[in-house]
Design an enzyme around this catalytic site. Structure first.
Site, PDB file in Angstrom:
ATOM      1  N   ARG A 283      23.264 -51.626  74.165  1.00 32.41           N
ATOM      2  CA  ARG A 283      24.080 -52.725  73.645  1.00 32.41           C
ATOM      3  C   ARG A 283      25.589 -52.566  73.806  1.00 32.41           C
ATOM      4  O   ARG A 283      26.324 -53.514  73.594  1.00 32.41           O
ATOM      5  CB  ARG A 283      23.748 -52.940  72.169  1.00 32.41           C
ATOM      6  CG  ARG A 283      22.383 -53.567  71.987  1.00 32.41           C
ATOM      7  CD  ARG A 283      21.962 -53.589  70.542  1.00 32.41           C
ATOM      8  NE  ARG A 283      21.723 -52.240  70.060  1.00 32.41           N
ATOM      9  CZ  ARG A 283      21.147 -51.935  68.915  1.00 32.41           C
ATOM     10  NH1 ARG A 283      20.775 -52.893  68.087  1.00 32.41           N
ATOM     11  NH2 ARG A 283      20.953 -50.684  68.561  1.00 32.41           N
TER      12      ARG A 283
ATOM     13  N   ARG B 129      19.635 -59.178  77.286  1.00 33.61           N
ATOM     14  CA  ARG B 129      18.819 -59.043  76.070  1.00 33.61           C
ATOM     15  C   ARG B 129      18.656 -60.387  75.368  1.00 33.61           C
ATOM     16  O   ARG B 129      17.606 -60.680  74.808  1.00 33.61           O
ATOM     17  CB  ARG B 129      19.495 -58.007  75.165  1.00 33.61           C
ATOM     18  CG  ARG B 129      18.856 -57.756  73.825  1.00 33.61           C
ATOM     19  CD  ARG B 129      17.566 -56.990  73.944  1.00 33.61           C
ATOM     20  NE  ARG B 129      16.940 -56.861  72.638  1.00 33.61           N
ATOM     21  CZ  ARG B 129      16.154 -57.780  72.108  1.00 33.61           C
ATOM     22  NH1 ARG B 129      15.898 -58.906  72.748  1.00 33.61           N
ATOM     23  NH2 ARG B 129      15.620 -57.587  70.911  1.00 33.61           N
TER      24      ARG B 129
HETATM   25  O1  CP3 Z   1      18.952 -46.213  78.272  1.00 32.57           O
HETATM   26  C1  CP3 Z   1      17.996 -45.634  77.741  1.00 32.57           C
HETATM   27  O2  CP3 Z   1      18.123 -44.569  77.085  1.00 32.57           O
HETATM   28  C2  CP3 Z   1      16.597 -46.165  77.983  1.00 32.57           C
HETATM   29  C3  CP3 Z   1      15.964 -46.857  76.954  1.00 32.57           C
HETATM   30  C4  CP3 Z   1      15.563 -46.280  75.609  1.00 32.57           C
HETATM   31  C5  CP3 Z   1      15.488 -47.117  74.468  1.00 32.57           C
HETATM   32  N1  CP3 Z   1      14.929 -46.387  73.450  1.00 32.57           N
HETATM   33  C6  CP3 Z   1      15.895 -48.531  74.436  1.00 32.57           C
HETATM   34  C7  CP3 Z   1      16.199 -49.150  73.136  1.00 32.57           C
HETATM   35  C8  CP3 Z   1      15.125 -45.011  75.220  1.00 32.57           C
HETATM   36  C9  CP3 Z   1      15.069 -43.738  76.036  1.00 32.57           C
HETATM   37  C10 CP3 Z   1      14.713 -45.095  73.866  1.00 32.57           C
HETATM   38  C11 CP3 Z   1      14.118 -43.969  73.119  1.00 32.57           C
HETATM   39  C12 CP3 Z   1      13.955 -44.078  71.664  1.00 32.57           C
HETATM   40  N2  CP3 Z   1      13.571 -45.173  70.925  1.00 32.57           N
HETATM   41  C13 CP3 Z   1      14.087 -42.988  70.769  1.00 32.57           C
HETATM   42  C14 CP3 Z   1      14.389 -41.562  71.176  1.00 32.57           C
HETATM   43  C15 CP3 Z   1      15.819 -41.346  71.462  1.00 32.57           C
HETATM   44  C16 CP3 Z   1      16.723 -41.424  70.255  1.00 32.57           C
HETATM   45  O3  CP3 Z   1      17.547 -42.329  70.217  1.00 32.57           O
HETATM   46  O4  CP3 Z   1      16.583 -40.560  69.360  1.00 32.57           O
HETATM   47  C17 CP3 Z   1      13.840 -43.462  69.467  1.00 32.57           C
HETATM   48  C18 CP3 Z   1      13.886 -42.664  68.195  1.00 32.57           C
HETATM   49  C19 CP3 Z   1      13.494 -44.837  69.581  1.00 32.57           C
HETATM   50  C20 CP3 Z   1      13.088 -45.764  68.486  1.00 32.57           C
HETATM   51  C21 CP3 Z   1      13.971 -46.935  68.403  1.00 32.57           C
HETATM   52  N3  CP3 Z   1      14.063 -47.947  69.342  1.00 32.57           N
HETATM   53  C22 CP3 Z   1      14.878 -47.258  67.358  1.00 32.57           C
HETATM   54  C23 CP3 Z   1      15.103 -46.393  66.133  1.00 32.57           C
HETATM   55  C24 CP3 Z   1      15.475 -48.473  67.702  1.00 32.57           C
HETATM   56  C25 CP3 Z   1      16.419 -49.290  66.865  1.00 32.57           C
HETATM   57  C26 CP3 Z   1      17.830 -48.917  67.155  1.00 32.57           C
HETATM   58  C27 CP3 Z   1      18.783 -49.909  66.557  1.00 32.57           C
HETATM   59  O5  CP3 Z   1      19.911 -49.472  66.348  1.00 32.57           O
HETATM   60  O6  CP3 Z   1      18.419 -51.073  66.318  1.00 32.57           O
HETATM   61  C28 CP3 Z   1      14.992 -48.873  68.958  1.00 32.57           C
HETATM   62  C29 CP3 Z   1      15.372 -50.088  69.701  1.00 32.57           C
HETATM   63  C30 CP3 Z   1      15.983 -49.876  71.037  1.00 32.57           C
HETATM   64  N4  CP3 Z   1      15.415 -49.143  72.023  1.00 32.57           N
HETATM   65  C31 CP3 Z   1      17.221 -50.414  71.515  1.00 32.57           C
HETATM   66  C32 CP3 Z   1      17.360 -49.962  72.839  1.00 32.57           C
HETATM   67  C33 CP3 Z   1      18.481 -50.264  73.792  1.00 32.57           C
HETATM   68  C34 CP3 Z   1      18.166 -51.337  70.736  1.00 32.57           C
HETATM   69  C35 CP3 Z   1      17.535 -52.650  70.412  1.00 32.57           C
HETATM   70  C36 CP3 Z   1      17.905 -53.837  71.270  1.00 32.57           C
HETATM   71  O7  CP3 Z   1      18.466 -53.753  72.366  1.00 32.57           O
HETATM   72  O8  CP3 Z   1      17.600 -54.950  70.803  1.00 32.57           O
END
Ligand code: CP3
Length: 341
Positions: free
Chosen positions: A25, A34
């Site tokens: 983001r 998105r």
């Molecule tokens: O660029 C990259 O790293 C590739 C994509 C990626 C995402 N999630 C996209 C995403 C990767 C590698 C992840 C891994 C992931 N997801 C982890 C492990 C890494 C870390 O951050 O510790 C975890 C714990 C998750 C679980 C997860 N997914 C959470 C807690 C959230 C919410 C975050 C928030 O602030 O809202 C997500 C959603 C998510 N996954 C987003 C992205 C870009 C944001 C939501 C969106 O774009 O609408």
């Protein structure tokens, strides 16, 4: 591929660079893409959009690796845990009342539901230049299980931790289901064209040290040995975020090829306590990228200098924050690329 050369032991003054959550983001082009899909899961399952999101940071910043746009919660989603993302609240799942309650669909069913992720990988691989690596990933069983038990993010993961003590055998069983789905997922990602695999254990730091081998190390070791048994030889990066010690043991016991560390690990201390051939990835505090200024370049220099005697992949200690100004990313990359060549 520079990053593969590094993993194979080549030292270079300028390490290969990529950032966790580099497709996200903080990028206006990501936010625009998105907005075209309201639901995050559908967005992850749109292979065209997932591929485009994966390539955005490469186009803008010329990173050495792309990480396929997906999420660690795609496995629980495919296991029918009703995963959804609510804006401002993060992920929500139907919590498992007991770790033994999981009803696991057939592997073929799970992988069939995740087919768009594999499609996104093959599309992206053909669109990426040959010098850039494509990373496929999964969450480690412990981290994924915390979401499945807590029903979302948590402050201290008290319920997931309670079950480790209260019914460890049921937790072993849950971990084994996740190990087996993770092997299938990573094998599918490898077959689709990924060059490197990464296992995110974002909540590794929450597991009591007494249970570290059983619930952190063993499941990751089983995923890696399961892949090797299937003759998948791709390098594997493990990221036990929050691990407070035992790094050399972790690397040896899991069999990972690269140890990714978060920003709380002192790079000078780590360098002194790890065999010199262990490849390290990390570990700039994402908050200093958000802050910018001299501190940003100084903190990056400190890391490069600490790891200059071993193969090192430059990365952040956790995902880049959504409010990070793009000029700070450019400042950091220009600094690194001009200073170390
Ligand atoms: O660029 C990259 O790293 C590739 C994509 C990626 C995402 N999630 C996209 C995403 C990767 C590698 C992840 C891994 C992931 N997801 C982890 C492990 C890494 C870390 O951050 O510790 C975890 C714990 C998750 C679980 C997860 N997914 C959470 C807690 C959230 C919410 C975050 C928030 O602030 O809202 C997500 C959603 C998510 N996954 C987003 C992205 C870009 C944001 C939501 C969106 O774009 O609408």
């Amino acid at each position: 591929m520079k990053i593969i050369d590094t993993i194979n032991g080549t030292l270079s003054p300028l390490p290969p660079i990529w950032f966790m959550r580099q497709a996200g983001r903080y990028l206006p082009e990501y936010r625009a893409l998105r907005e075209t899909t309201s639901d995050f899961i559908s967005y992850c399952l749109d292979s065209e959009k997932a591929s485009e999101a994966t390539l955005q940071p490469i186009t803008r910043f010329d990173f050495d690796a792309a990480i396929i746009f997906s999420d660690i919660l795609m496995i629980p989603w495919a296991m029918n845990r009703n995963v959804r993302f609510i804006t401002g609240e993060g992920p929500k799942l139907d919590p498992l009342a007991h770790p033994a309650d999981l009803i696991v669909p057939d592997s073929a069913v799970i992988m069939g539901k995740l087919q768009p992720v594999f499609d996104a990988i093959s599309k992206t691989r053909t669109r990426l230049s040959d010098d850039k690596a494509l990373i496929g990933f999964c969450g480690a069983p412990w981290t994924v299980s915390t979401y499945m038990i807590e029903g979302g993010s948590s402050r201290d993961f008290a319920t997931a931790r309670k079950w480790l003590w209260q019914d460890p055998a049921a937790c072993d069983q849950l971990m084994d289901h996740l190990v087996s789905a993770s092997i299938d997922l990573l094998a599918g990602k490898a077959a689709a064209g990924a060059n490197i695999l990464m296992i995110f254990d974002s909540w590794a730091g929450v597991v009591p040290s007494y249970l570290r081998h059983r619930f952190l190390i063993d499941p990751v070791a089983k995923i890696i040995s399961g892949l090797r048994e299937r003759h998948i030889d791709l390098p594997i990066i493990a990221f036990p975020k929050g691990l407070s010690g035992g790094f050399a043991d972790y690397v040896k016991a899991t069999g990972c090829d690269v140890l990714a560390v978060d920003h709380t690990v002192d790079p000078v201390w780590l360098d002194a306590h790890l065999p010199k051939d262990v490849v390290v990835q990390g570990n700039l505090d994402p908050v200093v990228v958000e802050t910018g200024g001299d501190a940003l370049c100084d903190a990056a220099d400190h890391i490069i200098s600490a790891f200059s005697g071993r193969p090192h992949i430059f990365n952040l200690g956790h995902g880049i924050g959504q409010f990070t100004p793009i000029p700070h990313v450019t400042q950091l990359l220009n600094h690194l690329r001009n200073t170390y060549q």
